[in-house]
Design a protein around this motif. Structure first.
Motif, PDB file in Angstrom:
ATOM      1  N   ASN A  57      51.521  31.679  37.245  1.00 21.69           N
ATOM      2  CA  ASN A  57      51.857  31.605  38.667  1.00 21.69           C
ATOM      3  C   ASN A  57      50.583  31.346  39.469  1.00 21.69           C
ATOM      4  O   ASN A  57      49.473  31.373  38.932  1.00 21.69           O
ATOM      5  N   ALA A  58      50.756  31.094  40.769  1.00 17.53           N
ATOM      6  CA  ALA A  58      49.618  30.745  41.615  1.00 17.53           C
ATOM      7  C   ALA A  58      48.605  31.880  41.695  1.00 17.53           C
ATOM      8  O   ALA A  58      47.391  31.642  41.682  1.00 17.53           O
ATOM      9  N   HIS A  59      49.088  33.132  41.767  1.00 13.77           N
ATOM     10  CA  HIS A  59      48.173  34.256  41.915  1.00 13.77           C
ATOM     11  C   HIS A  59      47.270  34.425  40.695  1.00 13.77           C
ATOM     12  O   HIS A  59      46.075  34.733  40.833  1.00 13.77           O
ATOM     13  N   MET A  60      47.821  34.223  39.509  1.00 12.28           N
ATOM     14  CA  MET A  60      47.018  34.331  38.301  1.00 12.28           C
ATOM     15  C   MET A  60      45.965  33.230  38.251  1.00 12.28           C
ATOM     16  O   MET A  60      44.805  33.469  37.878  1.00 12.28           O
ATOM     17  N   LEU A  61      46.357  32.030  38.660  1.00  8.88           N
ATOM     18  CA  LEU A  61      45.418  30.909  38.654  1.00  8.88           C
ATOM     19  C   LEU A  61      44.299  31.125  39.678  1.00  8.88           C
ATOM     20  O   LEU A  61      43.122  30.891  39.387  1.00  8.88           O
ATOM     21  N   ILE A  62      44.660  31.581  40.862  1.00 12.42           N
ATOM     22  CA  ILE A  62      43.657  31.831  41.900  1.00 12.42           C
ATOM     23  C   ILE A  62      42.702  32.941  41.454  1.00 12.42           C
ATOM     24  O   ILE A  62      41.489  32.860  41.667  1.00 12.42           O
ATOM     25  N   GLY A  63      43.236  33.981  40.801  1.00 14.09           N
ATOM     26  CA  GLY A  63      42.391  35.055  40.287  1.00 14.09           C
ATOM     27  C   GLY A  63      41.412  34.560  39.238  1.00 14.09           C
ATOM     28  O   GLY A  63      40.239  34.944  39.239  1.00 14.09           O
ATOM     29  N   ALA A  64      41.892  33.705  38.339  1.00 10.36           N
ATOM     30  CA  ALA A  64      41.011  33.157  37.308  1.00 10.36           C
ATOM     31  C   ALA A  64      39.942  32.274  37.929  1.00 10.36           C
ATOM     32  O   ALA A  64      38.781  32.285  37.504  1.00 10.36           O
ATOM     33  N   ARG A  65      40.309  31.522  38.958  1.00  6.41           N
ATOM     34  CA  ARG A  65      39.328  30.680  39.648  1.00  6.41           C
ATOM     35  C   ARG A  65      38.275  31.547  40.347  1.00  6.41           C
ATOM     36  O   ARG A  65      37.115  31.161  40.451  1.00  6.41           O
ATOM     37  N   PHE A  66      38.698  32.710  40.821  1.00  6.11           N
ATOM     38  CA  PHE A  66      37.747  33.637  41.441  1.00  6.11           C
ATOM     39  C   PHE A  66      36.683  34.056  40.427  1.00  6.11           C
ATOM     40  O   PHE A  66      35.482  34.022  40.718  1.00  6.11           O
ATOM     41  N   VAL A  67      37.124  34.434  39.232  1.00  7.95           N
ATOM     42  CA  VAL A  67      36.184  34.867  38.196  1.00  7.95           C
ATOM     43  C   VAL A  67      35.322  33.686  37.737  1.00  7.95           C
ATOM     44  O   VAL A  67      34.119  33.851  37.458  1.00  7.95           O
ATOM     45  N   GLN A  68      35.919  32.496  37.668  1.00  9.16           N
ATOM     46  CA  GLN A  68      35.126  31.314  37.346  1.00  9.16           C
ATOM     47  C   GLN A  68      33.996  31.136  38.355  1.00  9.16           C
ATOM     48  O   GLN A  68      32.869  30.773  37.995  1.00  9.16           O
ATOM     49  N   GLY A  69      34.300  31.381  39.613  1.00  8.54           N
ATOM     50  CA  GLY A  69      33.290  31.253  40.652  1.00  8.54           C
ATOM     51  C   GLY A  69      32.138  32.219  40.448  1.00  8.54           C
ATOM     52  O   GLY A  69      30.971  31.889  40.714  1.00  8.54           O
ATOM     53  N   VAL A  70      32.444  33.430  39.968  1.00  8.81           N
ATOM     54  CA  VAL A  70      31.389  34.411  39.678  1.00  8.81           C
ATOM     55  C   VAL A  70      30.471  33.873  38.583  1.00  8.81           C
ATOM     56  O   VAL A  70      29.232  33.927  38.685  1.00  8.81           O
ATOM     57  N   GLY A  71      31.072  33.362  37.515  1.00  8.36           N
ATOM     58  CA  GLY A  71      30.272  32.795  36.428  1.00  8.36           C
ATOM     59  C   GLY A  71      29.456  31.600  36.890  1.00  8.36           C
ATOM     60  O   GLY A  71      28.279  31.463  36.549  1.00  8.36           O
ATOM     61  N   ALA A  72      30.080  30.725  37.677  1.00  9.58           N
ATOM     62  CA  ALA A  72      29.380  29.547  38.178  1.00  9.58           C
ATOM     63  C   ALA A  72      28.209  29.931  39.067  1.00  9.58           C
ATOM     64  O   ALA A  72      27.163  29.276  39.064  1.00  9.58           O
ATOM     65  N   ARG A  86      17.123  32.299  32.032  1.00 15.03           N
ATOM     66  CA  ARG A  86      17.886  31.884  30.856  1.00 15.03           C
ATOM     67  C   ARG A  86      18.946  32.923  30.502  1.00 15.03           C
ATOM     68  O   ARG A  86      20.084  32.577  30.160  1.00 15.03           O
ATOM     69  N   LEU A  87      18.590  34.220  30.581  1.00 10.03           N
ATOM     70  CA  LEU A  87      19.544  35.286  30.266  1.00 10.03           C
ATOM     71  C   LEU A  87      20.747  35.231  31.204  1.00 10.03           C
ATOM     72  O   LEU A  87      21.899  35.324  30.760  1.00 10.03           O
ATOM     73  N   LEU A  88      20.487  35.087  32.497  1.00  9.18           N
ATOM     74  CA  LEU A  88      21.580  35.056  33.469  1.00  9.18           C
ATOM     75  C   LEU A  88      22.435  33.804  33.284  1.00  9.18           C
ATOM     76  O   LEU A  88      23.662  33.837  33.449  1.00  9.18           O
ATOM     77  N   PHE A  89      21.806  32.696  32.936  1.00 14.23           N
ATOM     78  CA  PHE A  89      22.515  31.451  32.639  1.00 14.23           C
ATOM     79  C   PHE A  89      23.520  31.679  31.512  1.00 14.23           C
ATOM     80  O   PHE A  89      24.702  31.294  31.619  1.00 14.23           O
ATOM     81  N   LEU A  90      23.081  32.335  30.446  1.00  8.80           N
ATOM     82  CA  LEU A  90      23.952  32.565  29.289  1.00  8.80           C
ATOM     83  C   LEU A  90      25.099  33.511  29.634  1.00  8.80           C
ATOM     84  O   LEU A  90      26.250  33.274  29.259  1.00  8.80           O
ATOM     85  N   ILE A  91      24.800  34.604  30.355  1.00  9.51           N
ATOM     86  CA  ILE A  91      25.850  35.553  30.742  1.00  9.51           C
ATOM     87  C   ILE A  91      26.888  34.869  31.633  1.00  9.51           C
ATOM     88  O   ILE A  91      28.100  35.031  31.446  1.00  9.51           O
ATOM     89  N   GLY A  92      26.420  34.097  32.605  1.00  8.01           N
ATOM     90  CA  GLY A  92      27.340  33.390  33.494  1.00  8.01           C
ATOM     91  C   GLY A  92      28.208  32.391  32.751  1.00  8.01           C
ATOM     92  O   GLY A  92      29.397  32.237  33.042  1.00  8.01           O
ATOM     93  N   LEU A  93      27.619  31.722  31.762  1.00  8.35           N
ATOM     94  CA  LEU A  93      28.361  30.738  30.979  1.00  8.35           C
ATOM     95  C   LEU A  93      29.495  31.405  30.199  1.00  8.35           C
ATOM     96  O   LEU A  93      30.625  30.891  30.148  1.00  8.35           O
ATOM     97  N   ILE A  94      29.212  32.547  29.596  1.00  6.07           N
ATOM     98  CA  ILE A  94      30.246  33.260  28.832  1.00  6.07           C
ATOM     99  C   ILE A  94      31.373  33.705  29.759  1.00  6.07           C
ATOM    100  O   ILE A  94      32.564  33.545  29.441  1.00  6.07           O
TER     101      ILE A  94
END
Length: 529
Positions: free
Chosen positions: A105-120, A83-91
């Motif tokens: 730009n594309a690089h900023m979007l790709i970078g944000a998607r990278f971090v989204q992947g970490v959370g997911a 549950r703890l890891l679920f909450l941290i990943g969600l934030i």
């Protein structure tokens, strides 16, 4: 949480449903974000002036980092609390969504998607292992049916939302929509979801294994995506291409990972991955099927919107409505899955689902043409959605069925890694196949019009680099009907080939399920933690 029992077996309490809905919405958020940008992709490509390769990376990097981290975070959840890891990943996921919507730009979007992947990567295995620990018996069947519906349904609803937002609002809200939904899930985590962990789990300290898995998966997908830019053997300038070298590094890293884990286990040291899980027939066969099926499914969801909007003249919203048929099929079958599971074995349900997917995608490959009626596409996607609903829920449940509950976090991470690696490979392989064939066929068709070589090269590059989105502009230009027709025919031909390949991948996934035992009945294991 242990569901109370009755003469009919475990039943769902109000708190069970609250926990299940929290898990379902959390999974929906992750899966929807993996597909929501697909329909909006043509608009994003134009708005941020993205190349076809950057468009591939925008989707693939999300799935890639997702896959690379799942094994590790699954074990962390077992140790520190799911549950703890679920909450941290969600934030983390929500914060990254804000920056994705702000991308300039594309690089900023790709970078944000990278971090989204970490959370997911923190969210998915913790939700699945929590559910595996919390529900047993009849409640387990219901829970996995809801879970499978969330995966299959949101994979289709994502494109509809993306199409509506791209048409009537802004593609940026495809990411910002995660915030209100995420806050709702966070509330459910705090109020309704019990904490579970593996009391016997020990830190592996196996950092080399973590590095090898990341390098192996990352290098393999990088090689597949960048092969179009660099070539498989030599670049356009005649220098040696880095692609085969990077691919070799990826494959060797994965092989070294397996050997390293085996040596540590023989020596009695803690390991990142317990490879003996693959000795469980349901798990090993299910893993192979999950990887291949994800390749076909998510590769198709990446390429189909490009065809519909780039060559066939549909808007983003119209494309979303067509792909909604997939969700309708998934939701319809999910309502009868528990009853169907009483009549048929889990393997039979999975096989029927995969057979429907294979037939539907194969028919789609045959039907794709310049004047294909929309209802033909809708019928194919509806049947495909029924297959997704049947296969996804039961395949997930089946491959975890014989896994000890104390190993559920690791097993969940492995099966989710297989799915996400399959998703990344689907975008890389099917996306690359589409773009490569689009470029070759466009060039051949334009040369047949006796156009100057410089013009052919310029138009071919524009069409291929935009993943076909430039075709719409050619169709609007007066006096370029023949050129537009040549590019449109090339896109249709490339889409037929790509969709046919997706059908083949699904068929291979179907064949893999015959390695599953016909009966997986086993004594229920009590929930952990």
């Amino acid at each position: 949480m242990t569901s109370p029992t009755s003469d009919a077996g475990p039943v769902m309490t109000r708190r069970d449903w609250a926990a299940l809905l929290t898990i379902g919405f959390g999974v929906s958020l992750v899966i929807m974000d993996a597909t929501i940008v697909n329909v909006a992709l043509p608009v994003v490509i134009e708005d941020l002036d993205m190349t076809a390769t950057e468009a591939q990376w925008m989707n693939a990097v999300y799935a890639l980092v997702f896959a690379a981290l799942l094994i590790t975070v699954g074990r962390i959840g077992d140790l520190k609390g799911r549950r703890l890891l679920f909450l941290i990943g969600l934030i983390l996921f929500m914060v990254a969504s804000v920056f994705a919507g702000l991308a300039v730009n594309a690089h900023m979007l790709i970078g944000a998607r990278f971090v989204q992947g970490v959370g997911a990567a923190m969210i998915l295995p913790t939700t699945l292992s929590s559910m595996n620990a919390l529900f047993v018996g009849r409640a387990r069947v219901i829970a996995f049916a809801v879970y499978g519906s969330a995966i299959g349904g949101m994979a289709a609803i994502g494109p509809l939302l993306g199409g509506w937002l791209a048409t009537d609002v802004s593609w940026r809200w495809a990411f910002w929509l995660n915030i209100p939904v995420g806050l709702l899930v966070a509330f459910g985590i705090v109020r309704s979801l019990p904490e579970t962990r593996d009391p016997n789990a020990q830190p592996s300290g196996d950092y080399l294994a973590i590095i090898l898995t990341m390098v192996g998966m990352g290098a393999t997908v990088f090689a597949l995506i960048e092969s179009r830019n660099y070539g498989w053997w030599r670049t356009d300038s005649g220098t040696i291409s880095p692609v085969p070298i990077v691919l070799a590094v990826g494959l060797v890293s994965l092989l070294l990972f397996v050997l390293h884990e085996r040596r540590r286990r023989v020596a009695g040291k803690p390991v990142l991955v317990d490879l003996t899980l693959f000795l469980i027939p349901t798990f090993s066969a299910g893993m192979l099927a999950a990887l291949i099926v994800a390749l076909g499914e998510f590769g198709l969801l990446f390429t189909l919107p490009l065809l519909l909007q780039g060559a066939l003249g549909y808007t983003a919203l119209q494309t979303g409505w067509i792909i909604l048929a997939l969700a309708m099929g998934t939701f319809l079958i999910s309502s009868v899955l528990p009853r169907l599971s009483d009549q048929l074995s889990q393997r039979s349900v999975v096989q029927i689902g995969l057979a429907l997917e294979t037939v539907a995608v194969g028919a789609l490959a045959l039907l794709i043409s310049r004047n294909v009626p929309a209802w033909h596409l809708v019928v194919c996607l509806f049947v495909y959605g029924v297959g997704v609903g049947m296969a996804t829920a039961q395949l997930t449940s089946l491959l975890l069925k014989d896994v000890p509950v104390d190993e559920s976090g690791q097993a969940s991470g492995l099966q989710s890694s297989a799915r996400q690696l399959g998703s990344a490979l689907g975008v890389a392989v099917l996306g690359g196949l589409l773009i490569a064939n689009l470029g070759r066929t466009t060039e051949a068709n334009l040369k047949a019009l006796s156009l100057p070589g410089e013009t052919v090269d310029k138009l071919t590059k524009a069409v291929a680099d935009s993943a076909g989105i430039a075709i719409e502009g050619l169709q609007r230009q007066q006096g370029s009907t023949a050129i537009a027709d040549a590019a449109t025919d090339a896109m249709i031909h490339a889409s037929q080939l790509t969709t046919g390949f997706a059908a083949l991948a699904l068929f291979i996934g179907l064949l893999a399920t015959f390695r599953l035992p016909k009966s997986t009945d086993s004594e229920e294991t009590p929930p952990a933690g």
